[in-house]
Design a protein around this motif. Structure first.
Motif, mmCIF file in Angstrom:
data_model
loop_
_atom_site.group_PDB
_atom_site.id
_atom_site.type_symbol
_atom_site.label_atom_id
_atom_site.label_comp_id
_atom_site.label_asym_id
_atom_site.label_seq_id
_atom_site.Cartn_x
_atom_site.Cartn_y
_atom_site.Cartn_z
ATOM 1 N N TYR A 231 1.152 -1.305 -0.085
ATOM 2 C CA TYR A 231 -0.024 -0.362 -0.171
ATOM 3 C C TYR A 231 1.054 1.346 0.050
ATOM 4 O O TYR A 231 0.565 2.342 -0.680
ATOM 5 C CB TYR A 231 -0.420 0.040 0.972
ATOM 6 C CG TYR A 231 -1.843 1.440 1.696
ATOM 7 C CD1 TYR A 231 -2.681 0.991 0.431
ATOM 8 C CD2 TYR A 231 -1.048 1.924 1.849
ATOM 9 C CE1 TYR A 231 -3.427 2.231 0.997
ATOM 10 C CE2 TYR A 231 -2.323 3.269 2.222
ATOM 11 C CZ TYR A 231 -3.461 3.538 2.157
ATOM 12 O OH TYR A 231 -4.113 4.966 1.774
ATOM 13 N N ASP A 232 1.909 1.178 0.648
ATOM 14 C CA ASP A 232 2.642 2.575 0.951
ATOM 15 C C ASP A 232 3.617 2.681 -0.493
ATOM 16 O O ASP A 232 3.624 3.558 -0.824
ATOM 17 C CB ASP A 232 3.752 2.498 2.052
ATOM 18 C CG ASP A 232 3.261 2.543 3.104
ATOM 19 O OD1 ASP A 232 1.874 2.219 3.702
ATOM 20 O OD2 ASP A 232 3.999 1.771 4.326
ATOM 21 N N ALA A 233 3.605 1.337 -0.755
ATOM 22 C CA ALA A 233 4.963 1.393 -2.370
ATOM 23 C C ALA A 233 3.277 2.431 -3.129
ATOM 24 O O ALA A 233 4.212 3.584 -4.635
ATOM 25 C CB ALA A 233 4.838 0.369 -3.066
ATOM 26 N N ALA A 234 2.076 1.647 -3.487
ATOM 27 C CA ALA A 234 1.919 2.671 -4.599
ATOM 28 C C ALA A 234 1.043 3.943 -3.796
ATOM 29 O O ALA A 234 1.135 5.636 -4.653
ATOM 30 C CB ALA A 234 0.211 2.202 -4.410
ATOM 31 N N MET A 235 1.091 4.534 -2.595
ATOM 32 C CA MET A 235 0.234 5.100 -1.933
ATOM 33 C C MET A 235 2.378 7.067 -2.255
ATOM 34 O O MET A 235 1.690 7.690 -2.896
ATOM 35 C CB MET A 235 0.732 5.973 -1.377
ATOM 36 C CG MET A 235 -0.934 5.425 -0.214
ATOM 37 S SD MET A 235 -2.386 5.756 -1.483
ATOM 38 C CE MET A 235 -2.070 4.146 -2.487
ATOM 39 N N ASP A 236 3.322 6.348 -1.858
ATOM 40 C CA ASP A 236 4.301 6.954 -2.393
ATOM 41 C C ASP A 236 4.793 7.314 -3.850
ATOM 42 O O ASP A 236 4.571 8.320 -4.181
ATOM 43 C CB ASP A 236 5.396 6.293 -2.167
ATOM 44 C CG ASP A 236 5.926 6.222 -0.623
ATOM 45 O OD1 ASP A 236 4.594 6.879 0.416
ATOM 46 O OD2 ASP A 236 6.391 5.032 -0.033
ATOM 47 N N ALA A 237 4.193 6.565 -4.523
ATOM 48 C CA ALA A 237 4.198 7.187 -6.425
ATOM 49 C C ALA A 237 3.017 7.587 -7.101
ATOM 50 O O ALA A 237 3.666 8.834 -7.100
ATOM 51 C CB ALA A 237 3.838 5.142 -6.913
ATOM 52 N N VAL A 238 2.635 7.629 -6.367
ATOM 53 C CA VAL A 238 1.404 8.405 -6.458
ATOM 54 C C VAL A 238 1.300 10.000 -6.491
ATOM 55 O O VAL A 238 1.881 11.235 -6.703
ATOM 56 C CB VAL A 238 -0.308 8.075 -6.083
ATOM 57 C CG1 VAL A 238 -1.013 9.426 -5.747
ATOM 58 C CG2 VAL A 238 -0.810 7.217 -6.522
ATOM 59 N N GLY A 239 2.140 9.511 -4.676
ATOM 60 C CA GLY A 239 2.896 12.050 -3.746
ATOM 61 C C GLY A 239 3.718 11.953 -5.009
ATOM 62 O O GLY A 239 3.785 13.405 -5.185
ATOM 63 N N ASP A 240 4.774 11.126 -5.695
ATOM 64 C CA ASP A 240 5.480 11.495 -6.139
ATOM 65 C C ASP A 240 5.193 12.316 -7.769
ATOM 66 O O ASP A 240 5.933 12.872 -7.656
ATOM 67 C CB ASP A 240 7.163 10.326 -6.177
ATOM 68 C CG ASP A 240 7.522 10.304 -5.384
ATOM 69 O OD1 ASP A 240 7.168 10.527 -4.786
ATOM 70 O OD2 ASP A 240 8.118 8.943 -5.064
ATOM 71 N N ALA A 241 4.166 11.580 -8.421
ATOM 72 C CA ALA A 241 3.816 11.929 -9.370
ATOM 73 C C ALA A 241 2.664 12.867 -9.655
ATOM 74 O O ALA A 241 2.833 13.682 -10.600
ATOM 75 C CB ALA A 241 3.485 10.569 -10.699
ATOM 76 N N PHE A 242 2.023 13.398 -8.362
ATOM 77 C CA PHE A 242 0.855 13.924 -8.379
ATOM 78 C C PHE A 242 0.777 14.885 -7.037
ATOM 79 O O PHE A 242 0.015 16.235 -7.628
ATOM 80 C CB PHE A 242 -0.191 13.041 -8.928
ATOM 81 C CG PHE A 242 -0.528 12.810 -9.525
ATOM 82 C CD1 PHE A 242 -0.395 13.454 -11.309
ATOM 83 C CD2 PHE A 242 -0.035 10.916 -10.091
ATOM 84 C CE1 PHE A 242 -0.350 12.741 -12.135
ATOM 85 C CE2 PHE A 242 -0.245 10.116 -11.325
ATOM 86 C CZ PHE A 242 -0.883 10.994 -12.428
ATOM 87 N N GLY A 243 1.717 14.387 -6.006
ATOM 88 C CA GLY A 243 1.931 15.341 -5.139
ATOM 89 C C GLY A 243 0.718 15.415 -3.943
ATOM 90 O O GLY A 243 1.515 14.726 -2.637
ATOM 91 N N THR A 244 -1.096 14.765 -4.609
ATOM 92 C CA THR A 244 -1.509 14.605 -3.336
ATOM 93 C C THR A 244 -2.243 13.131 -4.665
ATOM 94 O O THR A 244 -2.592 13.022 -5.532
ATOM 95 C CB THR A 244 -2.579 15.269 -2.852
ATOM 96 O OG1 THR A 244 -3.459 15.687 -3.846
ATOM 97 C CG2 THR A 244 -1.728 17.031 -2.576
ATOM 98 N N PHE A 245 -3.593 12.648 -3.139
ATOM 99 C CA PHE A 245 -4.382 12.034 -4.062
ATOM 100 C C PHE A 245 -5.502 12.111 -4.864
ATOM 101 O O PHE A 245 -5.465 12.612 -6.032
ATOM 102 C CB PHE A 245 -4.916 10.514 -3.171
ATOM 103 C CG PHE A 245 -5.467 9.904 -3.869
ATOM 104 C CD1 PHE A 245 -4.795 8.282 -3.441
ATOM 105 C CD2 PHE A 245 -6.396 8.909 -4.189
ATOM 106 C CE1 PHE A 245 -4.721 7.170 -4.384
ATOM 107 C CE2 PHE A 245 -7.011 8.110 -4.886
ATOM 108 C CZ PHE A 245 -6.498 7.556 -4.702
ATOM 109 N N ASP A 246 -5.846 13.588 -4.522
ATOM 110 C CA ASP A 246 -6.833 14.488 -4.670
ATOM 111 C C ASP A 246 -6.344 15.122 -6.411
ATOM 112 O O ASP A 246 -7.154 14.969 -7.241
ATOM 113 C CB ASP A 246 -7.182 15.819 -4.019
ATOM 114 C CG ASP A 246 -8.519 15.289 -3.035
ATOM 115 O OD1 ASP A 246 -8.453 14.456 -2.630
ATOM 116 O OD2 ASP A 246 -7.914 16.052 -1.934
ATOM 117 N N ALA A 247 -5.567 15.252 -6.775
ATOM 118 C CA ALA A 247 -4.668 15.486 -7.364
ATOM 119 C C ALA A 247 -4.243 14.093 -8.257
ATOM 120 O O ALA A 247 -4.267 14.572 -9.754
ATOM 121 C CB ALA A 247 -3.577 16.481 -7.496
#
Length: 292
Positions: free
Chosen positions: A254-270
């Motif tokens: 789960y953390d790997a997925a969330m970290d990748a989203v954060g790196d690519a978009f900043g936030t999950f909303d983005a």
């Protein structure tokens, strides 16, 4: 075996399952005790945006439906008024273990593979013989192999199309339940649940807990797969940790997925807005439909 290999083997063998913290007002993580479906859950009751909760009997996550009994299917149709099924599996998986569409009259099926092609450890679609060969090839680090696939599921082209389409199916539903699934209900369906829950404003700790809740319901299935593999190839006996890597949810996945989203978009909303074209306006509409 060299020292490094022994260390890796010991690390895998000692890995403990991550179990979720309870979510108040969401008993048993919405688990539905079907006869043939071990990991089908109703998101109804999860806390969401503005102090509201997800309405019951509308949003269902599951593993594949081919093991459902006729009574299970009857319950889905009668108790949940099931109107749509979103299948995140590959074409090979669907052909090998098709959903019982002929027994689900009136239900619309959406074939939306969340990964392009076969990916061992995620799809389990190639059959036991090929799975065994893959297990032997990657047994040194099966956990790391699966973890590396999680960012691909959310950020790859196939995953973006699949999850964007899921959200639109939910927006356009006529009031019955929509069920989404993959093979085990852990990876692709699990991340689909993450997408839906974040769009509905479920607090991140509760999203994480719902992801890990698969571990409460997957033990029998995983042990059955291990027994089948070991029966065909005795050398695979004792690879419990390897099987665990493929069939259980782990916090670092789960953390790997969330970290990748954060790196690519900043936030999950983005990510929702830019990758899935599901910005604040659509989120508000989704919340009006599914929260109370």
């Amino acid at each position: 075996m060299g020292t490094e290999g022994k260390q890796k083997q010991t690390m895998e063998a000692s890995r403990k399952l991550d179990l979720p913290e309870e979510v108040p007002g969401f008993p048993k993580f919405g688990h539905i005790p079907f006869e043939g479906l071990h990991n089908t859950r109703d998101l109804g009751g999860l806390p969401a945006a503005d102090g509201r909760r997800i309405k019951p009997a509308l949003l269902l996550r599951s593993g594949a439906l081919h093991k459902a009994t006729e009574q299970d299917l009857a319950r889905l149709l009668a108790d949940y008024h099931l109107e749509g099924v979103v299948d995140f599996r590959t074409e090979l998986e669907r052909d090998k273990e098709p959903d019982p569409r002929e027994l689900m009259e009136g239900v619309v099926f959406y074939d939306l593979p969340a990964l392009a092609g076969e990916t061992m450890g995620i799809t389990h679609g190639a059959g036991l013989a090929k799975d065994m060969k893959a297990l032997e090839a990657v047994s040194a680090q099966p956990h790391e192999m699966v973890k590396k696939m999680y960012p691909q599921i959310l950020l790859g082209d196939a995953g973006r199309v699949a999850y964007r389409s899921l959200l639109n199916v939910l927006l356009e539903s006529d009031g019955g339940a929509v069920l989404w699934h993959c093979t085990e209900g852990k990876d692709r369906a699990g991340l689909g649940a993450v997408v839906v829950e974040r769009a509905l404003g479920v607090p991140e700790p509760d999203v994480r807990a719902d992801y890990l809740a698969t571990n409460l319901f997957a033990r029998t299935r995983a042990e059955g797969i291990l027994d089948a593999l070991a029966a065909k190839l005795p050398a695979l006996r004792g690879l419990d940790a390897d099987i665990d890597s493929f069939f259980y949810a782990f916090a670092d996945y789960y953390d790997a997925a969330m970290d990748a989203v954060g790196d690519a978009f900043g936030t999950f909303d983005a990510y929702l807005a830019e990758a899935l074209d599901f910005g604040p306006g659509k989120q508000t509409a989704l919340r009006a439909k599914y929260l109370a």
